[in-house]
Design a protein around this motif. Structure first.
Motif, mmCIF file in Angstrom:
data_model
loop_
_atom_site.group_PDB
_atom_site.id
_atom_site.type_symbol
_atom_site.label_atom_id
_atom_site.label_comp_id
_atom_site.label_asym_id
_atom_site.label_seq_id
_atom_site.Cartn_x
_atom_site.Cartn_y
_atom_site.Cartn_z
ATOM 1 N N ALA A 178 0.731 -9.803 -7.810
ATOM 2 C CA ALA A 178 -0.376 -8.841 -7.792
ATOM 3 C C ALA A 178 -1.097 -8.854 -6.451
ATOM 4 O O ALA A 178 -1.586 -7.815 -5.972
ATOM 5 C CB ALA A 178 -1.357 -9.150 -8.919
ATOM 6 N N ASP A 179 -1.165 -10.024 -5.805
ATOM 7 C CA ASP A 179 -1.799 -10.127 -4.492
ATOM 8 C C ASP A 179 -0.983 -9.389 -3.435
ATOM 9 O O ASP A 179 -1.531 -8.741 -2.542
ATOM 10 C CB ASP A 179 -1.959 -11.594 -4.094
ATOM 11 C CG ASP A 179 -2.859 -12.360 -5.051
ATOM 12 O OD1 ASP A 179 -3.887 -11.783 -5.467
ATOM 13 O OD2 ASP A 179 -2.525 -13.509 -5.374
ATOM 14 N N LYS B 164 -1.087 -2.125 -0.867
ATOM 15 C CA LYS B 164 -1.882 -0.921 -1.106
ATOM 16 C C LYS B 164 -2.968 -0.747 -0.049
ATOM 17 O O LYS B 164 -3.222 0.352 0.431
ATOM 18 C CB LYS B 164 -2.515 -0.987 -2.495
ATOM 19 C CG LYS B 164 -3.280 0.275 -2.885
ATOM 20 C CD LYS B 164 -3.801 0.175 -4.306
ATOM 21 C CE LYS B 164 -4.574 1.444 -4.673
ATOM 22 N NZ LYS B 164 -5.093 1.393 -6.062
ATOM 23 N N VAL B 165 -3.592 -1.856 0.315
ATOM 24 C CA VAL B 165 -4.678 -1.803 1.298
ATOM 25 C C VAL B 165 -4.155 -1.567 2.705
ATOM 26 O O VAL B 165 -4.724 -0.786 3.477
ATOM 27 C CB VAL B 165 -5.499 -3.119 1.264
ATOM 28 C CG1 VAL B 165 -6.501 -3.159 2.414
ATOM 29 C CG2 VAL B 165 -6.223 -3.230 -0.075
ATOM 30 N N PHE C 186 -6.311 -13.738 1.135
ATOM 31 C CA PHE C 186 -6.078 -12.296 1.242
ATOM 32 C C PHE C 186 -6.631 -11.714 2.541
ATOM 33 O O PHE C 186 -5.944 -10.969 3.254
ATOM 34 C CB PHE C 186 -6.703 -11.566 0.044
ATOM 35 C CG PHE C 186 -6.455 -10.081 0.036
ATOM 36 C CD1 PHE C 186 -5.303 -9.559 -0.553
ATOM 37 C CD2 PHE C 186 -7.347 -9.200 0.626
ATOM 38 C CE1 PHE C 186 -5.058 -8.193 -0.557
ATOM 39 C CE2 PHE C 186 -7.114 -7.835 0.645
ATOM 40 C CZ PHE C 186 -5.962 -7.328 0.041
ATOM 41 N N LYS D 159 -1.499 -5.695 -3.999
ATOM 42 C CA LYS D 159 -2.828 -5.292 -3.527
ATOM 43 C C LYS D 159 -2.855 -5.193 -2.003
ATOM 44 O O LYS D 159 -3.400 -4.238 -1.440
ATOM 45 C CB LYS D 159 -3.869 -6.303 -4.005
ATOM 46 C CG LYS D 159 -5.288 -5.964 -3.559
ATOM 47 C CD LYS D 159 -6.275 -7.044 -4.017
ATOM 48 C CE LYS D 159 -7.680 -6.749 -3.499
ATOM 49 N NZ LYS D 159 -8.637 -7.814 -3.886
#
Length: 275
Positions: free
Chosen positions: A6-7, A13-14, A33, A10
């Motif tokens: 999931a990290d 996506k960013v 992150f 994410k």
């Protein structure tokens, strides 16, 4: 520090970076992150510096208007190859920039580069995306137009885009689109002759005189002949006087009057890649 799938998702996506790049960045950052995001950004800066002298001649030209149809924007995002220009992620990034321009009603390229997009200035995001694509990217052109009605047109392939504004609200969709497509096809220099700089007019007159002088026309007749040539030139390069491409018997001015006697164009812009 460990991290989860999931990290990685994410971070992707960013940042817009690939899954493996995000995974490696998180690994190098020990699962932190923010540190991983900075690693990706620094990679983008490094690649951008290495490719600074490259020619970014490909890309996309996109145009769009606000929901009320009173403000339009045209942006050009360049890259090095047509392969990247056709990539869905690249086009989506250009669309995000365009949407940000509309949302903020940005008035200049410099202002557009400075506004925030997903928490980072657009100019910095362009640099980051250089690291994602591996090619030099350049947000090279921006134009906005406001009016009672603004209509956009993007030619298939995203290499040519236009914007045109009218003096009245509620312009029929087919009328607005046809004029926007006319601009795309015929590349006018101005709305009418009053908008052409006198220096350009003088240059065209001198060109015509010299042409007919070489053809042996009498010197006393050159001014009159050149003026006739200038009038033909106006028909070619001014939007309202151009022949309507869908009906060779009328001009754009006539086409507009057929739909509304008071309707006219107030501004337009056109950009094409690889011209």
């Amino acid at each position: 520090m460990s991290f989860k799938t999931a990290d990685v998702v994410k971070l992707r996506k960013v940042s817009g970076a690939g899954m493996m790049d995000c995974k490696n960045a998180l690994k190098d950052a020990d699962g932190d992150f923010d540190k991983a995001l900075e690693i990706i950004r620094e990679k983008g800066k490094l690649i951008a510096n290495k490719r600074a002298d490259r020619d970014a001649a490909e890309g996309v030209a996109l145009a769009k208007v606000t929901e009320d149809g009173k403000f339009g924007a045209l942006v050009v995002l360049n890259c090095e190859t047509d392969f990247v220009a056709k990539n869905e992620s690249f086009v989506a990034f250009a669309e995000k920039i365009l949407n940000a321009a509309l949302e903020n009603k940005v008035e200049s390229l410099e202002a557009l580069k400075a506004i925030g997009l997903d928490g980072t200035a657009i100019e910095a995001q362009v640099t980051e995306q250089t690291g994602v694509t591996g090619e030099k990217l350049d947000l090279s052109y921006y134009k906005c137009i406001a009016g009672e009605s603004v209509v956009p047109y993007i030619h298939p392939g995203n290499k040519l885009a236009t914007l045109v504004s009218f003096n009245k609200e509620g312009v029929a969709e087919n009328v607005g689109k046809d004029v926007a497509m006319q601009i795309a096809a015929m590349a006018p220099l101005a709305i009418d002759q009053s908008a052409i700089p006198q220096a350009e007019i003088d240059k065209e007159l001198e060109f015509a005189k010299e042409k007919y002088r070489k053809e042996g026309k009498p010197e006393a007749m050159l001014d009159k002949i050149a003026q006739g040539s200038l009038n033909k030139w106006y028909k070619d390069v001014t939007l309202l006087n151009q022949t309507y491409v869908k009906d060779g018997k009328i001009s754009i001015k006539d086409f507009l009057k057929q739909n509304d006697p008071e309707l006219t164009v107030t501004a337009f812009d056109r950009y094409t890649l690889n011209a």
